[in-house]
Motif scaffolding. Structure first.
Motif, PDB file in Angstrom:
ATOM      1  N   ILE A   4      33.962  26.170  48.902  1.00  0.00           N
ATOM      2  CA  ILE A   4      34.050  27.502  48.075  1.00  0.00           C
ATOM      3  C   ILE A   4      34.163  28.594  49.093  1.00  0.00           C
ATOM      4  CG2 ILE A   4      31.649  27.899  47.605  1.00  0.00           C
ATOM      5  CD1 ILE A   4      32.828  28.606  44.559  1.00  0.00           C
ATOM      6  N   LYS A   5      34.975  29.543  48.890  1.00  0.00           N
ATOM      7  CA  LYS A   5      35.126  30.727  50.000  1.00  0.00           C
ATOM      8  C   LYS A   5      34.441  31.913  49.361  1.00  0.00           C
ATOM      9  CE  LYS A   5      38.041  28.062  52.206  1.00  0.00           C
ATOM     10  NZ  LYS A   5      39.625  27.798  51.977  1.00  0.00           N
ATOM     11  N   VAL A   6      33.682  32.387  50.476  1.00  0.00           N
ATOM     12  CA  VAL A   6      32.829  33.710  50.280  1.00  0.00           C
ATOM     13  C   VAL A   6      33.095  34.734  51.276  1.00  0.00           C
ATOM     14  CG1 VAL A   6      30.642  34.422  50.609  1.00  0.00           C
ATOM     15  CG2 VAL A   6      30.921  32.227  49.513  1.00  0.00           C
ATOM     16  N   GLY A   7      33.372  35.962  50.741  1.00  0.00           N
ATOM     17  CA  GLY A   7      33.523  37.034  51.371  1.00  0.00           C
ATOM     18  C   GLY A   7      32.166  37.972  51.676  1.00  0.00           C
ATOM     19  N   MET A  65      37.383  46.843  51.183  1.00  0.00           N
ATOM     20  CA  MET A  65      38.625  46.351  50.082  1.00  0.00           C
ATOM     21  C   MET A  65      39.564  45.085  50.609  1.00  0.00           C
ATOM     22  SD  MET A  65      38.768  48.162  47.417  1.00  0.00           S
ATOM     23  CE  MET A  65      37.847  49.688  46.756  1.00  0.00           C
ATOM     24  N   ASP A  66      39.585  45.089  52.002  1.00  0.00           N
ATOM     25  CA  ASP A  66      40.054  44.002  52.550  1.00  0.00           C
ATOM     26  C   ASP A  66      39.688  42.660  52.183  1.00  0.00           C
ATOM     27  OD1 ASP A  66      42.051  45.615  53.860  1.00  0.00           O
ATOM     28  OD2 ASP A  66      40.668  45.230  55.989  1.00  0.00           O
ATOM     29  N   VAL A  67      38.320  42.588  52.037  1.00  0.00           N
ATOM     30  CA  VAL A  67      37.561  41.644  51.511  1.00  0.00           C
ATOM     31  C   VAL A  67      37.627  41.275  49.977  1.00  0.00           C
ATOM     32  CG1 VAL A  67      35.205  40.283  51.396  1.00  0.00           C
ATOM     33  CG2 VAL A  67      35.626  41.617  53.497  1.00  0.00           C
ATOM     34  N   VAL A  68      37.343  42.371  49.393  1.00  0.00           N
ATOM     35  CA  VAL A  68      37.292  42.303  47.699  1.00  0.00           C
ATOM     36  C   VAL A  68      38.742  41.761  47.324  1.00  0.00           C
ATOM     37  CG1 VAL A  68      35.333  43.520  47.582  1.00  0.00           C
ATOM     38  CG2 VAL A  68      37.593  44.662  47.204  1.00  0.00           C
ATOM     39  N   ARG A  69      39.736  42.236  48.062  1.00  0.00           N
ATOM     40  CA  ARG A  69      41.144  41.998  47.523  1.00  0.00           C
ATOM     41  C   ARG A  69      41.772  40.684  48.036  1.00  0.00           C
ATOM     42  NH1 ARG A  69      42.693  48.120  47.616  1.00  0.00           N
ATOM     43  NH2 ARG A  69      42.177  48.650  45.599  1.00  0.00           N
ATOM     44  N   ASN A  70      41.061  39.960  48.887  1.00  0.00           N
ATOM     45  CA  ASN A  70      41.591  38.803  49.718  1.00  0.00           C
ATOM     46  C   ASN A  70      41.805  37.576  48.749  1.00  0.00           C
ATOM     47  OD1 ASN A  70      41.733  36.251  50.983  1.00  0.00           O
ATOM     48  ND2 ASN A  70      40.320  37.037  52.914  1.00  0.00           N
ATOM     49  N   PRO A  71      42.889  37.198  48.261  1.00  0.00           N
ATOM     50  CA  PRO A  71      43.081  36.241  47.243  1.00  0.00           C
ATOM     51  C   PRO A  71      42.306  34.877  47.487  1.00  0.00           C
ATOM     52  CG  PRO A  71      45.052  36.694  48.506  1.00  0.00           C
ATOM     53  CD  PRO A  71      44.051  37.479  49.163  1.00  0.00           C
ATOM     54  N   GLU A  72      42.071  34.608  48.738  1.00  0.00           N
ATOM     55  CA  GLU A  72      41.379  33.378  49.140  1.00  0.00           C
ATOM     56  C   GLU A  72      40.146  33.254  48.780  1.00  0.00           C
ATOM     57  OE1 GLU A  72      40.962  30.865  53.195  1.00  0.00           O
ATOM     58  OE2 GLU A  72      41.106  32.964  53.300  1.00  0.00           O
ATOM     59  N   ILE A  73      39.286  34.455  48.485  1.00  0.00           N
ATOM     60  CA  ILE A  73      37.981  34.411  48.215  1.00  0.00           C
ATOM     61  C   ILE A  73      37.448  34.182  46.832  1.00  0.00           C
ATOM     62  CG2 ILE A  73      35.937  36.223  48.417  1.00  0.00           C
ATOM     63  CD1 ILE A  73      37.184  37.016  50.904  1.00  0.00           C
ATOM     64  N   ASP A  74      36.414  33.671  46.459  1.00  0.00           N
ATOM     65  CA  ASP A  74      36.016  33.125  45.293  1.00  0.00           C
ATOM     66  C   ASP A  74      34.710  34.029  44.956  1.00  0.00           C
ATOM     67  OD1 ASP A  74      37.560  30.744  44.877  1.00  0.00           O
ATOM     68  OD2 ASP A  74      36.193  29.887  46.257  1.00  0.00           O
ATOM     69  N   ILE A  75      34.002  34.325  45.945  1.00  0.00           N
ATOM     70  CA  ILE A  75      32.867  35.085  45.646  1.00  0.00           C
ATOM     71  C   ILE A  75      32.477  36.135  46.741  1.00  0.00           C
ATOM     72  CG2 ILE A  75      30.177  34.774  45.237  1.00  0.00           C
ATOM     73  CD1 ILE A  75      30.482  31.838  45.007  1.00  0.00           C
ATOM     74  N   ALA A  95      37.217  43.416  39.270  1.00  0.00           N
ATOM     75  CA  ALA A  95      38.735  43.725  38.747  1.00  0.00           C
ATOM     76  C   ALA A  95      39.440  42.665  39.056  1.00  0.00           C
ATOM     77  CB  ALA A  95      38.900  45.101  39.125  1.00  0.00           C
ATOM     78  N   GLN A  96      39.164  42.148  40.413  1.00  0.00           N
ATOM     79  CA  GLN A  96      40.019  41.027  41.003  1.00  0.00           C
ATOM     80  C   GLN A  96      39.633  39.782  40.134  1.00  0.00           C
ATOM     81  OE1 GLN A  96      42.330  41.370  43.504  1.00  0.00           O
ATOM     82  NE2 GLN A  96      42.379  43.631  43.186  1.00  0.00           N
ATOM     83  N   GLY A  97      38.758  39.731  39.549  1.00  0.00           N
ATOM     84  CA  GLY A  97      38.265  38.357  39.115  1.00  0.00           C
ATOM     85  C   GLY A  97      37.295  37.541  39.952  1.00  0.00           C
ATOM     86  N   LYS A  98      36.669  38.158  40.974  1.00  0.00           N
ATOM     87  CA  LYS A  98      35.759  37.336  41.771  1.00  0.00           C
ATOM     88  C   LYS A  98      34.266  37.435  41.305  1.00  0.00           C
ATOM     89  CE  LYS A  98      38.913  38.395  45.635  1.00  0.00           C
ATOM     90  NZ  LYS A  98      39.526  37.295  45.244  1.00  0.00           N
TER      91      LYS A  98
END
Lengths: 432, 432
Positions: A4-7, A65-75, A95-98
């Protein structure tokens, strides 16, 4: 299964603690979560310093914002603190569904209702175990462990800085100002300690606990907040004479008319558990109508204890993302196929200190013989006293740590000495 | 949403406690679980007695198989104890695809591996929070709260009967036999207390905790089990002189070579938290590499505390059956649409005891004037002392409970008395 991918947002004290715990306990955590947890991007202030800590495999940026909008990230894990940037980034992550994990009590105390509503809308988790009482899983206890109860009240030492100051005042007889200065010198209080010593931090946390206990929206603005800045040493001393200690408590209580929500210095009986919480430790007492009183105690702050809570939330979210709904949480904490075959040790391999009592004839040379046997078995003595028992004497030893096999061997030999008049009593000592 | 359907096996102490908690807290529980929890069938020994307790809407039977094979039932709660019938019924419930909640540590300590394997096969939950330390959510803490940690060791007072006996021996200076007889008379020990006093019950529980902590199969048969039957009062006294108390601890510790798993009487430092756990209470100390020491304290047995854990498990399973996977556990313990608008009370409405300190001129009539003001405000005094302060005097009061508004009103009046020489100090007292 893929990790699982974390930012991460922030790589300060708690951020780097979280990074370190995820690294060093990666296998143990994957055994419990059923899946590896991988930090893939981090927003930091100082890129160079961060690079030195995390190496080359992680994307670094100075813009959250680079992190929270990174499509690879789940959490997204928010550990920047404050309620301006943190709020923007958390709302955007949702808002990005994370899913969001945060340790930010100030943010949730002020904007929790808005954040939880947005998260509900998007069906994502917002987990915040680290926001209250550091590594103590108090949020999980209230939210899940005590669900059967009407919670009647709770009271907690939920700010380590003030508890450290109060402990110092009491134990060393120094004034508030002196204790605060010491706390700052030793890193228990910040350069600007206002939020701690004025009770604001405790009130942030208390307003979250009250919501969990009673099912009410977060209402920090309605909390009564009083700190310890005007607390006189002599009052601590008078309280002591009356059988009380003084602690900064957060207290919330459901009454027919409404809910009490208050932070203030409080006298508590000397023999109560909360009165004996020392230094920067935290403890929360929760009273439920079925369970009665329960107490939760542990480190309330610090890099690793707080990281412990952050990572527990990460595992919760991961389990939810991963497991069949039927067994989201493994029966025995670890996944079915990750059981280890580490053996159970035979008792002889246990290491402990020991209490030994011997009834002996009271004559010269006795102690020398016993001491020689213990020495030959490499058992060293911590303390010893002897007292008469009629014509005979009792000798009591406390040993330092030794293998139980060694102790038992020595006891057999001592038992055979001609002047030993009864079975040797052997008890184990744990200096917890 | 339709209620989740539960079948109970057993309606003894814990069974009727569970029934009662589900009834009296039904609304509160539904707010948390998102769904009502309804007991539809119960297997009992005495149909008539059961009918009197549960009324006419519940199916009663004397055969557990009727319950575990009832197609209407989602969750089976096993509270009969023992490991013969309980084992058959639990295995059949699992075979029928039902989730199981149990308080039966003997069953799980001996047959846990078989039961968990069968449950895994059928993808059903087996939840057992009530099996260890009654209402303390210690299993959830280890399984979910401390997932970030390599747990290094844990030590617990996990048998209330023996802790009660040890507390009595120490506090009243009586022998083991005397304390046991008292415990039996008062209902803290059973007619046949063997499992408790020989340490077997504690070892059952410890073997479950060790599995949760370390991810190993349940290995009760390999535990070292020593009770308190041969513990002499004089050893308690010697221990005290050395700065220790004696407690029956379950201890498990991960070492490089393997895992220590042991129950025995243990000296613990007088100032430690475990040393101060009195009577039938339980406490577990868990040491994780990230979180450090955490302690969990509460009632280890009894109808309602144990029911608290049983029902928490029921809610866990219900949430799992019910909620969208994305928000199985509500952010704030209660469902989003079940928030209450109970108001936060203004501070004046808070009820507390108070500590008051006044600096006054040392002359006749002072105390009378102050006492009159307090009496007029209906504030009664718990204790009081006065001490000289140069030409003046300090008077310290502890009041009984009063509304804060009343106290503040009285203080304003006292403040205006001509002989009062400084601001009145007012602190709150909570007799926790």
């Amino acid at each position: 299964m893929s990790p699982i991918k974390v930012g991460l947002l922030g790589l300060g004290v708690v951020g780097s603690g979280t990074w370190n715990v995820l690294k060093r306990n990666a296998d143990e955590i994957a055994r419990r979560a059923g899946r590896r947890i991988e930090v893939v991007a981090i927003a930091v202030r100082d890129l160079e310093k961060a690079r030195a800590l995390v190496g080359d495999d992680v994307t670094l940026t100075t813009d959250g914002m680079d992190v929270v909008r990174n499509p690879e990230i789940d959490i997204v894990v928010e550990l920047v603190g404050g309620d301006t940037l943190a709020r923007e980034w958390v709302m955007e992550a949702i808002a990005q569904g994370k899913h969001v994990v945060t340790a930010n009590k100030a943010l949730l105390a002020k904007h929790g209702n808005e954040i939880f509503a947005a998260a509900h809308e998007r069906s994502v988790m917002v987990a915040f175990e680290a926001a209250v009482a550091g590594g103590i899983p108090i949020i999980k206890a209230i939210r899940e462990g005590l669900t059967a109860n009407r919670i009647q009240w709770l009271a907690g030492i939920i700010n380590g800085t003030t508890n450290y100051i109060l402990s110092e005042m009491r134990n060393r007889g120094v004034s508030f100002a002196e204790a605060l200065a010491d706390a700052q010198r030793l890193g228990y209080a910040e350069a600007d300690p206002t939020f701690d010593i004025e009770g604001v931090d405790a009130a942030h946390k208390l307003s979250l606990l009250a919501s969990l206990a009673f099912g009410i929206p977060v209402q920090f603005s309605k909390a009564h907040v009083e700190g310890i800045t005007s607390l006189a040493l002599e009052d601590l001393q008078h309280a002591q004479r009356l059988g009380y200690n003084i602690k900064l408590l957060g207290i919330t209580r459901a009454r027919e008319e409404g809910i009490e929500l208050r932070v203030h210095p409080t006298l508590v009986p000397l023999q109560s558990m909360l009165a004996n919480v020392q230094g920067a430790m935290n403890a929360v007492l929760v009273h439920g109508d079925a369970v009665g009183q329960t107490v939760y105690y542990g480190a309330g702050a610090g890099a690793l204890p707080t990281a412990s809570a952050v990572v527990a939330d990460l595992v919760d979210v991961t389990r939810l993302q991963t497991a069949e709904p039927e067994h989201r949480v493994p029966y025995l904490a670890f996944q079915h196929n990750a059981m280890s075959d580490t053996p159970i040790l035979p008792m002889d391999e246990v290491v402990s200190s020991y209490y030994l009592r011997l009834r002996v004839d009271d004559r010269p040379g006795v102690l020398a013989d016993v001491a020689r046997i213990l020495a030959q078995a490499s058992i060293s003595i911590g303390s010893m006293f002897q007292e008469p028992a009629g014509e005979q004497a009792d000798i009591i030893f406390l040993t330092h740590e030794a293998r139980e096999g060694a102790i038992n061997g020595a006891i057999s030999q001592i038992q055979n000495l001609p002047f030993v008049q009864s079975a040797v009593t052997r008890l184990r000592v744990e200096n917890l």
